[in-house]
Structure formats: C-alpha cells, structure tokens
Design a protein around this motif. Structure first.
Motif, mmCIF file in Angstrom:
data_model
loop_
_atom_site.group_PDB
_atom_site.id
_atom_site.type_symbol
_atom_site.label_atom_id
_atom_site.label_comp_id
_atom_site.label_asym_id
_atom_site.label_seq_id
_atom_site.Cartn_x
_atom_site.Cartn_y
_atom_site.Cartn_z
ATOM 1 N N ILE A 174 16.304 -16.829 -23.360
ATOM 2 C CA ILE A 174 15.498 -15.967 -22.497
ATOM 3 C C ILE A 174 16.144 -15.880 -21.125
ATOM 4 O O ILE A 174 16.539 -16.894 -20.547
ATOM 5 N N ARG A 175 16.264 -14.675 -20.606
ATOM 6 C CA ARG A 175 16.840 -14.478 -19.282
ATOM 7 C C ARG A 175 15.728 -14.520 -18.235
ATOM 8 O O ARG A 175 14.785 -13.745 -18.272
ATOM 9 N N LYS A 176 15.874 -15.456 -17.296
ATOM 10 C CA LYS A 176 14.875 -15.618 -16.243
ATOM 11 C C LYS A 176 15.518 -15.443 -14.873
ATOM 12 O O LYS A 176 16.673 -15.814 -14.665
ATOM 13 N N LYS A 177 14.745 -14.913 -13.968
ATOM 14 C CA LYS A 177 15.230 -14.775 -12.597
ATOM 15 C C LYS A 177 15.350 -16.148 -11.945
ATOM 16 O O LYS A 177 14.500 -17.010 -12.133
ATOM 17 N N VAL A 178 16.385 -16.323 -11.167
ATOM 18 C CA VAL A 178 16.564 -17.548 -10.404
ATOM 19 C C VAL A 178 16.099 -17.285 -8.974
ATOM 20 O O VAL A 178 16.676 -16.465 -8.255
ATOM 21 N N ILE A 179 15.051 -17.961 -8.564
ATOM 22 C CA ILE A 179 14.459 -17.732 -7.249
ATOM 23 C C ILE A 179 15.154 -18.577 -6.168
ATOM 24 O O ILE A 179 15.438 -18.107 -5.076
ATOM 25 N N ALA A 180 15.422 -19.827 -6.490
ATOM 26 C CA ALA A 180 16.065 -20.737 -5.536
ATOM 27 C C ALA A 180 17.364 -21.252 -6.161
ATOM 28 O O ALA A 180 17.409 -22.354 -6.706
ATOM 29 N N PRO A 181 18.421 -20.475 -6.096
ATOM 30 C CA PRO A 181 19.669 -20.851 -6.763
ATOM 31 C C PRO A 181 20.320 -22.095 -6.179
ATOM 32 O O PRO A 181 20.331 -22.302 -4.971
ATOM 33 N N TYR A 182 20.854 -22.921 -7.096
ATOM 34 C CA TYR A 182 21.523 -24.165 -6.705
ATOM 35 C C TYR A 182 23.023 -23.981 -6.889
ATOM 36 O O TYR A 182 23.485 -23.489 -7.914
ATOM 37 N N GLY A 186 29.788 -24.178 -3.517
ATOM 38 C CA GLY A 186 29.624 -22.764 -3.251
ATOM 39 C C GLY A 186 29.513 -21.880 -4.466
ATOM 40 O O GLY A 186 29.356 -20.657 -4.342
ATOM 41 N N LYS A 187 29.588 -22.479 -5.656
ATOM 42 C CA LYS A 187 29.539 -21.688 -6.895
ATOM 43 C C LYS A 187 28.215 -21.913 -7.617
ATOM 44 O O LYS A 187 27.635 -23.007 -7.555
ATOM 45 N N PRO A 188 27.724 -20.892 -8.333
ATOM 46 C CA PRO A 188 26.460 -21.038 -9.069
ATOM 47 C C PRO A 188 26.496 -22.202 -10.049
ATOM 48 O O PRO A 188 27.497 -22.416 -10.747
ATOM 49 N N LYS A 189 25.424 -22.981 -10.105
ATOM 50 C CA LYS A 189 25.281 -24.100 -11.020
ATOM 51 C C LYS A 189 24.266 -23.742 -12.099
ATOM 52 O O LYS A 189 23.059 -23.655 -11.849
ATOM 53 N N ASP A 190 24.759 -23.453 -13.325
ATOM 54 C CA ASP A 190 23.897 -23.133 -14.482
ATOM 55 C C ASP A 190 23.123 -21.828 -14.297
ATOM 56 O O ASP A 190 22.010 -21.683 -14.804
ATOM 57 N N TRP A 191 23.677 -20.896 -13.543
ATOM 58 C CA TRP A 191 23.064 -19.586 -13.427
ATOM 59 C C TRP A 191 24.153 -18.570 -13.122
ATOM 60 O O TRP A 191 25.291 -18.915 -12.843
ATOM 61 N N THR A 192 23.807 -17.295 -13.216
ATOM 62 C CA THR A 192 24.776 -16.215 -13.043
ATOM 63 C C THR A 192 24.378 -15.343 -11.856
ATOM 64 O O THR A 192 23.210 -14.959 -11.720
ATOM 65 N N GLU A 193 25.350 -15.037 -11.035
ATOM 66 C CA GLU A 193 25.109 -14.193 -9.868
ATOM 67 C C GLU A 193 25.616 -12.784 -10.161
ATOM 68 O O GLU A 193 26.766 -12.597 -10.557
ATOM 69 N N THR A 194 24.741 -11.781 -10.003
ATOM 70 C CA THR A 194 25.129 -10.394 -10.254
ATOM 71 C C THR A 194 24.640 -9.505 -9.125
ATOM 72 O O THR A 194 23.819 -9.922 -8.291
ATOM 73 N N ASN A 198 19.984 -12.683 -9.549
ATOM 74 C CA ASN A 198 20.465 -13.944 -10.096
ATOM 75 C C ASN A 198 19.631 -14.330 -11.315
ATOM 76 O O ASN A 198 18.398 -14.273 -11.284
ATOM 77 N N TYR A 199 20.318 -14.753 -12.399
ATOM 78 C CA TYR A 199 19.620 -15.034 -13.648
ATOM 79 C C TYR A 199 20.148 -16.301 -14.298
ATOM 80 O O TYR A 199 21.276 -16.726 -14.053
ATOM 81 N N ARG A 200 19.293 -16.868 -15.140
ATOM 82 C CA ARG A 200 19.677 -18.015 -15.962
ATOM 83 C C ARG A 200 19.209 -17.757 -17.385
ATOM 84 O O ARG A 200 18.058 -17.349 -17.601
ATOM 85 N N ASP A 201 20.076 -17.969 -18.357
ATOM 86 C CA ASP A 201 19.685 -17.866 -19.767
ATOM 87 C C ASP A 201 19.244 -19.238 -20.244
ATOM 88 O O ASP A 201 20.036 -20.192 -20.233
ATOM 89 N N TRP A 303 14.037 -10.712 -22.078
ATOM 90 C CA TRP A 303 13.661 -10.834 -20.678
ATOM 91 C C TRP A 303 12.214 -11.304 -20.558
ATOM 92 O O TRP A 303 11.372 -11.018 -21.416
ATOM 93 N N GLU A 304 11.933 -12.003 -19.471
ATOM 94 C CA GLU A 304 10.553 -12.353 -19.172
ATOM 95 C C GLU A 304 9.712 -11.081 -19.043
ATOM 96 O O GLU A 304 10.217 -10.027 -18.683
ATOM 97 N N ARG A 305 8.448 -11.202 -19.326
ATOM 98 C CA ARG A 305 7.543 -10.062 -19.192
ATOM 99 C C ARG A 305 7.489 -9.593 -17.746
ATOM 100 O O ARG A 305 7.436 -10.415 -16.809
ATOM 101 N N ASN A 306 7.508 -8.279 -17.539
ATOM 102 C CA ASN A 306 7.368 -7.658 -16.218
ATOM 103 C C ASN A 306 8.539 -7.945 -15.274
ATOM 104 O O ASN A 306 8.400 -7.853 -14.059
ATOM 105 N N VAL A 307 9.709 -8.299 -15.831
ATOM 106 C CA VAL A 307 10.883 -8.535 -15.003
ATOM 107 C C VAL A 307 11.731 -7.286 -14.881
ATOM 108 O O VAL A 307 12.238 -6.946 -13.813
ATOM 109 N N LEU A 308 11.903 -6.552 -16.000
ATOM 110 C CA LEU A 308 12.735 -5.365 -15.983
ATOM 111 C C LEU A 308 12.061 -4.238 -15.220
ATOM 112 O O LEU A 308 10.851 -4.043 -15.294
ATOM 113 N N ASN A 309 12.851 -3.460 -14.506
ATOM 114 C CA ASN A 309 12.312 -2.289 -13.831
ATOM 115 C C ASN A 309 12.106 -1.174 -14.829
ATOM 116 O O ASN A 309 12.888 -1.015 -15.737
#
Length: 309
Positions: A174-182, A186-194, A198-201, A303-309
């Motif tokens: 499941i792809r979830k939004k990352v609210i507080a990226p770690y 300086g590089k994303p840890k276990d998440w993807t920056e686009t 920002n998302y995490r599977d 995707w999580e419910r109500n995440v996609l535009n």
C-alpha cells in the motif's frame, strides 16, 4: 413510469428484458466437464451446489466466495432466509465440501462473511484446510443501531490447501503519504521523494481501511444489494494468484470477481442462479473490454482511501 436516473448515476440496473443479449452469453452445465479450458471466462447460470459437482477436480487456482450471510435478505426475486446456527453450519459444510475438491493442491480460498457468520465459517474452514488469516475490512457504510455498536466491519477468511501456495507480497503493498520524512545523510530513509509528494510502500496488514463500497457514481456499481468492490477483490487476486491462473466464484452475484479477473489478466469462472445478476455480470465484462481501471489501484499500486486527486 420508469425512474429517471441523475446524469452522474452510473448504477447498472439493466432489466432482464433489456439484457437478453447478455443473458445469451451465459452458459448452463448439465453434464460433467472434463477440461476446465472448455468453459473458462464464462458465466454459468445455475445452482452452485449442482454445478460444482460437474466441474473437474483440482482445476482452480483461487476461489473467492461471498456466500449469503445468515440474514433474511431479498436478492431481486431470490430470497435467503435466516437459519438456525446449526442449519447455517450445514449449509456452509455443503458448499465447501463441493468447492474444495476443485482447488489445485497449491490453491487458496477466501470466504467473505459478517461478524456472526465469521464465527461459523472460520471454525468449519479449519476442518478442511489450513487457515492462514482472518482479514477484517472497514465497510465505511452501515446502519446505526440504538442498542448496539454499528456494524462497520466485515471479515474475509484466507485458507490454503497445503503449505505450498501463492502469495505475491510486492503486488499488494500500500502506498502511503509520508508526513514527517526521516533522512539519513540527507537521503530518504525507507521512503521515496517525488515531485508529486513523498510516499512509502508498506506491507499490507489483515485490517483493510482503504476500501470504498461501490456507490451510484462509480461505473462498477450495480443494483445488487451486497456488491463487493473491485479493489477489495483485486487485493485478494493479486496476492494469491498469477496472470493466467483460474479464479472461481461459486456465488458470483453481479460479477465483481469475474470482472476483476479479466482486468488483471486472470481466467475466470463464476456461477450465479439469478438471471438478473448474470446480465449485469456480462454487461460489466463487456465494459471491461474498453476500461480496465480499478478504483484505488493505479500503476500497480494500492493507494490509501482519499489520497489520489
């Protein structure tokens, strides 16, 4: 006078008279079938208890079953009446004893139920198969109760015939939004920056809170009273089958299992007693020729419910 639907109302409610061409595409089986390939990608009109006895054993990779819950309910001319617990146990054993022999040795089965029938189905599945999990999903809808908690959850039991079975974990993350990226160095840890966020599977759990019940403005919606969503079935299908596998639904209803299988490049086979629902199934299968979109499943990601535009 026929009721006129609002312009955005996409509910499929084609009548039997209007849907004769769809009904003509369905088949009836009256003698044993030796080769499952001769009836693949078909809607079978008939009683599941009779038809399953005519299908070849060990020919199915995945069974997705949504039997009537133990409630008194009308299904467009077909009535299912609430039974005593012992009677519903007998009913469950009867259809399971006919369905399980159809599974290949590495096959899986998922059975939908409400909280009451879950107590029965889970116990009976253990008599026949290896129970792997109980999935609970949030319906998002449900009627309130004055003297009880609102029923907003349902169960799906997952069982296999052996310890050798299919489970495609990466297909159902499941792809979830990352609210507080770690970050680390300086590089994303276990998440993807686009550019789009920002998302995490993440690995899916046995609690699904991202399902939307089909409603009137969704193309998949029908007038069936207990229709499951394509997204719900897609999760099951992607996890426990592979492209080209045979997926079987003994209680097809308005065809969600068959339609989802077609969209995901699986072979399908379903049995339905109600001609009205057979028509809606074939109508939806025709629609899938030109539209393989599954709401909430985009570019191979849930995707999580109500995440996609």
């Amino acid at each position: 006078m026929a009721k006129i639907k609002a312009g955005r109302n996409k509910t499929i409610d084609t009548s039997i008279d209007e849907g004769k061409k769809y009904l003509d595409r369905c088949i009836a089986i009256e003698k044993p079938i030796d080769d499952i390939n001769s009836i693949l990608d078909k809607t079978i009109i008939g009683n599941s208890f009779d038809v399953m006895e005519l299908l070849p054993v060990k020919s199915i990779d995945l069974i997705i079953a949504d039997p009537p819950y133990n409630l008194t309910k009308s299904f467009h001319g077909t009535q299912f009446s609430r039974k005593k617990e012992s009677e519903y146990e007998d009913y469950t054993r009867q259809w399971l004893s006919k369905a399980i022999p159809l599974l290949k040795d590495d096959g899986s089965i998922y059975v939908c139920c409400d909280w009451e029938t879950s107590l029965i189905i889970g116990r009976i599945l253990q008599e026949y198969l290896i129970v792997r999990n109980r999935i609970t999903w949030q319906r998002e809808k449900g009627r309130g109760a004055k003297a009880n908690w609102k029923n907003g959850l349902e169960d799906i039991w997952f069982a296999t015939k052996s310890n050798n079975y299919t489970f495609n974990l990466d297909a159902v993350k499941i792809r979830k939004k990352v609210i507080a990226p770690y970050r680390v160095d300086g590089k994303p840890k276990d998440w993807t920056e686009t550019e789009n966020g920002n998302y995490r599977d993440t690995c899916p759990s046995n609690f699904w809170d991202d399902i939307t019940i089909p409603f009137w403005s969704m193309p998949e919606n029908t007038a069936h009273p207990t229709q499951k969503s394509e997204k719900l079935v897609a999760k099951i299908m992607l996890a426990s089958s592979n492209p080209g596998d045979v997926v079987f639904d003994p209680f097809l209803g308005s065809g969600t299992t068959s339609v989802t299988a077609k969209k995901l490049d699986r072979h399908y086979l379903g049995i339905e007693l109600n001609e009205q629902y057979c028509i809606w199934t074939e109508q939806r299968l025709e629609m899938a020729d030109n539209d393989d979109y599954i709401q909430g499943y985009v570019d191979g990601v849930f995707w999580e419910r109500n995440v996609l535009n």
